[in-house]
Design a protein around this motif. Structure first.
Motif, short mmCIF file in Angstrom:
data_model
loop_
_atom_site.label_atom_id
_atom_site.label_comp_id
_atom_site.label_asym_id
_atom_site.label_seq_id
_atom_site.Cartn_x
_atom_site.Cartn_y
_atom_site.Cartn_z
N SER A 45 69.61 -10.25 129.44
CA SER A 45 68.85 -9.15 130.05
C SER A 45 67.83 -9.67 131.06
CB SER A 45 68.14 -8.32 128.97
OG SER A 45 67.25 -9.14 128.22
N ARG A 97 68.34 -15.18 127.34
CA ARG A 97 68.62 -13.75 127.17
C ARG A 97 69.25 -13.22 128.44
NH1 ARG A 97 64.61 -10.96 122.99
NH2 ARG A 97 65.92 -9.23 123.63
N SER A 135 75.89 -10.56 120.38
CA SER A 135 75.28 -9.33 120.86
C SER A 135 74.33 -8.80 119.80
CB SER A 135 76.35 -8.28 121.16
OG SER A 135 77.23 -8.72 122.17
N PRO A 136 73.10 -8.47 120.13
CA PRO A 136 72.15 -7.96 119.14
C PRO A 136 72.34 -6.47 118.87
CG PRO A 136 71.06 -8.13 121.25
CD PRO A 136 72.47 -8.63 121.46
N THR A 137 73.57 -6.13 118.48
CA THR A 137 73.90 -4.74 118.19
C THR A 137 74.19 -4.54 116.71
OG1 THR A 137 76.22 -5.19 118.74
CG2 THR A 137 74.82 -4.34 120.51
N ILE A 139 71.55 -14.74 123.93
CA ILE A 139 71.58 -13.37 123.44
C ILE A 139 72.23 -12.47 124.48
CG2 ILE A 139 70.21 -11.46 122.56
CD1 ILE A 139 70.16 -13.93 120.78
N ASP A 140 73.36 -11.87 124.12
CA ASP A 140 74.11 -11.00 125.02
C ASP A 140 73.56 -9.57 124.88
OD1 ASP A 140 75.92 -9.50 126.44
OD2 ASP A 140 77.68 -10.05 125.25
N ASP A 141 72.46 -9.32 125.60
CA ASP A 141 71.75 -8.04 125.45
C ASP A 141 71.75 -7.23 126.74
OD1 ASP A 141 70.13 -9.79 126.80
OD2 ASP A 141 68.30 -9.33 125.70
N SER A 186 71.53 -2.67 122.15
CA SER A 186 70.81 -3.89 121.79
C SER A 186 69.46 -3.54 121.17
CB SER A 186 70.60 -4.78 123.03
OG SER A 186 71.83 -5.20 123.55
N LYS A 187 69.16 -4.16 120.04
CA LYS A 187 67.91 -3.89 119.31
C LYS A 187 67.17 -5.20 119.06
CE LYS A 187 69.16 0.46 118.74
NZ LYS A 187 68.53 1.54 119.54
N GLU A 188 65.86 -5.16 119.23
CA GLU A 188 65.06 -6.37 119.02
C GLU A 188 65.11 -6.82 117.56
OE1 GLU A 188 63.36 -9.42 120.88
OE2 GLU A 188 64.06 -7.56 121.84
N VAL A 230 67.93 -9.13 117.26
CA VAL A 230 67.62 -10.43 117.84
C VAL A 230 66.89 -11.28 116.81
CG1 VAL A 230 66.37 -11.67 119.65
CG2 VAL A 230 67.52 -9.52 120.19
#
Length: 441
Positions: A74, A72, A9-11, A40-42, A48-50, A53
Motif C-alpha cells: 500500500s 507494505r 494478504s492481511p485479509t 504485506i499484500d495490502d 485489508s485489516k490492520e 497485519v
C-alpha cells in the motif's frame, strides 16, 4: 545475494498452507545466508485489516520466522502506477469494458466451440470514441496486459521443465476498474525492485508465473528462480479450505501445538525426506532442499502435530517451560520434581493443570471389591513421610512380603487406589509429590 519473500494478504489469519510457503522461502534465504522479506499484500483497502497485519507478525514471531525487513504494498502504489504507464507506452496494456456476465457468456460460447475459454481481445478493436462512450456508460474499464502469444518456459525448482502456450491464457487483468492494483503486477514490480532471486509458492500459481515472466521481461527485469510446491489436502485427500479455523496458526497455538513440532512437520511434508522432530531452526535450515519436494498433492493431518509436540516437550528442561508450570499452579519449590514427573505424560502444556490437580487434591480411589482388604492392609504399611524416590520401592516390597501379591496384582491396585487411573507416571516419581503436597495441607 539470495533474496526471498513471503507476501501474505492481511485479509484473514494465516494458516498451514500459508506457512508452507513462508517456511520454504525462509529456509532458502537462511541456508544461503541471504535476505528474507515479509511483504504485506495490502493493496485491497476494503478487505485489508490492520489487526490481520499484527496477527501475521505475531504468528511469524511465534514460529521464529524472523524477517530481515518488512514492506507494505500500500506504500508502493506510485511504483505500480509508473510500471503501468511504461506498459501503456509499449502498447502492452489496454483497457477493456466487458461486464462479468458478458465475459461468462464469451467463455461458454468458446467452450461450446471446443476452444480454450480465453479473453478474445475484443477491446483492442475499440475506437477512442467507443471507449469514451463505454466509460460514460459503465465507468472505467479494467487494464489487461497483452501477452505475446508464444511459449513461456522455465525450469521449476520442484515441477521441473514447464512450458505454457501463452495463447491458452487470457490476457491478465492487472488493474481493476476501481483503480485497485492487483497482485500480478504488484508482485512483479516488487520482486524486480527488491532483487528477489527465488520465489516458492503454491502450484495454483503456475499460470500466474507464466504471465508474470512476460511482464517481468517487458519491464526489463530479471526473472527469479521459481518453484511451485504441491497443495495440501486433508488426511483423506479432501480439499483444505483456508477458512477452516482449526488450521489457522493461532488456533493451532491455542490447541497447544509447539512451534518446533509444526515447523518440523511442514519443513519435510511432501518431500522425499522423512518427517523427524528437529531440536532447533538450525537443523531445519541445514537439511532443507526444495528440489526434494514432489508435485503430488500432499496430505496433511493436524493430529500428526500432537505426537511431535509431546516428543518435543519431553526434551525440554524446566527452564523452557517454567512459566507454563507456574501457570498450572505448581509452587516454585515443587516445579522441578513436578516437571520431571509430568513431562513424560503430557501431550501439550495444557495437560499440566490436570496433573497438578491430581498432586494437589488427590484422586477418587479406584478400588475393586476384591482389592479392598488388600488396599487397607497396604495403606497400613505405608511408611511415615517425608517420601522420596525410594519410598515406592520400599513400600511395595513390604506389601509384597505381607500379602504375597506380586507383579501386576500388586502394583496395579495400588496405582489405581492412589491416582484413580490405570496408567500414568512412574509411581516412584509421583508418590513423593502426593505426599509432600498433602503434608503442606
Amino acid at each position: 545475494m539470495t533474496t526471498t519473500r513471503f507476501a501474505p494478504s492481511p485479509t484473514g489469519y494465516i494458516h498451514v498452507g500459508n506457512l508452507r510457503t513462508a517456511l520454504m522461502n525462509y529456509l532458502i534465504a537462511r541456508k544461503a545466508g541471504g535476505t528474507f522479506i515479509l511483504r504485506i499484500d495490502d493493496t485491497d483497502p476494503e478487505r485489508s485489516k490492520e489487526e490481520y497485519v499484527d496477527a501475521i507478525k505475531q504468528d511469524m514471531e511465534w514460529l521464529g520466522l524472523h524477517w530481515d525487513r518488512i514492506e507494505r504494498q500500500s506504500e508502493r502504489l506510485d511504483r505500480y502506477a509508473e510500471a503501468a504507464d511504461k506498459l501503456r507506452e509499449m502498447g502492452r496494456f489496454y483497457e477493456a469494458f466487458e461486464t462479468p456476465t458478458e465475459l461468462d457468456l464469451k467463455r461458454k460460447k468458446q467452450l461450446n466451440m471446443g476452444k480454450p475459454p480465453v479473453y478474445d481481445r475484443a477491446a483492442l478493436n475499440l475506437s477512442d470514441a467507443e471507449k469514451e462512450a463505454l466509460r460514460t456508460e459503465r465507468g472505467n474499464g479494467v487494464w489487461r496486459f497483452k501477452l505475446d502469444h508464444e511459449r513461456i518456459e522455465w525450469n521449476d525448482g520442484i515441477l521441473g521443465d514447464i512450458s505454457i502456450d501463452a495463447a491458452s491464457v487470457s490476457d491478465p487483468v492487472l488493474i481493476r476498474g476501481d483503480g485497485q492494483v492487483l497482485y500480478t503486477i504488484a508482485s512483479v514490480v516488487d520482486d524486480t525492485e527488491m532483487g528477489v532471486t527465488d520465489v516458492v509458492r503454491g502450484s495454483d500459481h503456475v499460470t500466474n508465473t507464466a504471465t508474470q515472466i512476460q511482464i517481468i521481461e517487458a519491464l526489463g527485469g530479471t526473472c527469479p528462480r521459481f518453484a511451485h510446491h504441491s497443495l495440501l489436502t486433508g488426511p483423506q485427500g479432501e480439499a483444505l479450505s483456508k477458512r477452516l479455523g482449526t488450521l489457522a496458526l493461532r488456533d493451532l497455538r491455542e490447541q497447544g501445538v509447539q512451534p518446533m513440532a509444526l515447523l518440523s512437520l511442514m519443513a519435510r511434508l511432501g518431500s522425499s525426506d522423512p518427517v523427524e522432530l528437529r531440536s532447533d531452526m538450525a537443523e531445519l535450515i541445514e537439511g532443507f532442499d526444495v528440489s526434494r519436494f514432489g508435485a503430488a498433492p500432499t496430505k496433511f493431518d493436524v493430529q500428526d502435530l500432537f505426537p511431535l509436540t509431546a516428543k518435543h516437550l519431553q526434551s525440554l528442561p524446566l527452564a523452557n517451560v517454567a512459566d507454563a508450570v507456574a501457570e498450572a499452579g505448581v509452587p516454585a519449590e515443587l516445579a522441578e520434581p513436578f516437571w520431571a514427573m509430568a513431562r513424560e505424560n503430557i501431550t501439550t502444556l495444557g495437560d499440566l493443570k490436570g496433573w497438578w490437580e491430581l498432586c494437589r487434591d488427590g484422586a477418587e480411589p479406584l478400588i475393586a471389591d476384591e482389592d479392598r482388604d488388600f488396599i487397607a492392609e497396604a495403606v497400613a504399611l505405608l511408611p511415615e513421610g517425608p517420601f522420596d524416590g525410594e519410598t515406592w520401592g520400599t513400600w511395595t516390597k513390604a506389601v509384597k512380603e505381607a500379602t504375597g501379591r506380586k507383579g501386576k496384582g500388586l502394583f496395579m491396585p495400588l496405582r489405581k487406589a492412589l491416582t484413580g487411573m490405570e496408567r500414568g507416571p512412574e509411581m516412584a516419581t509421583l508418590l513423593p509429590l502426593l505426599q509432600v503436597i498433602r503434608a503442606r495441607g
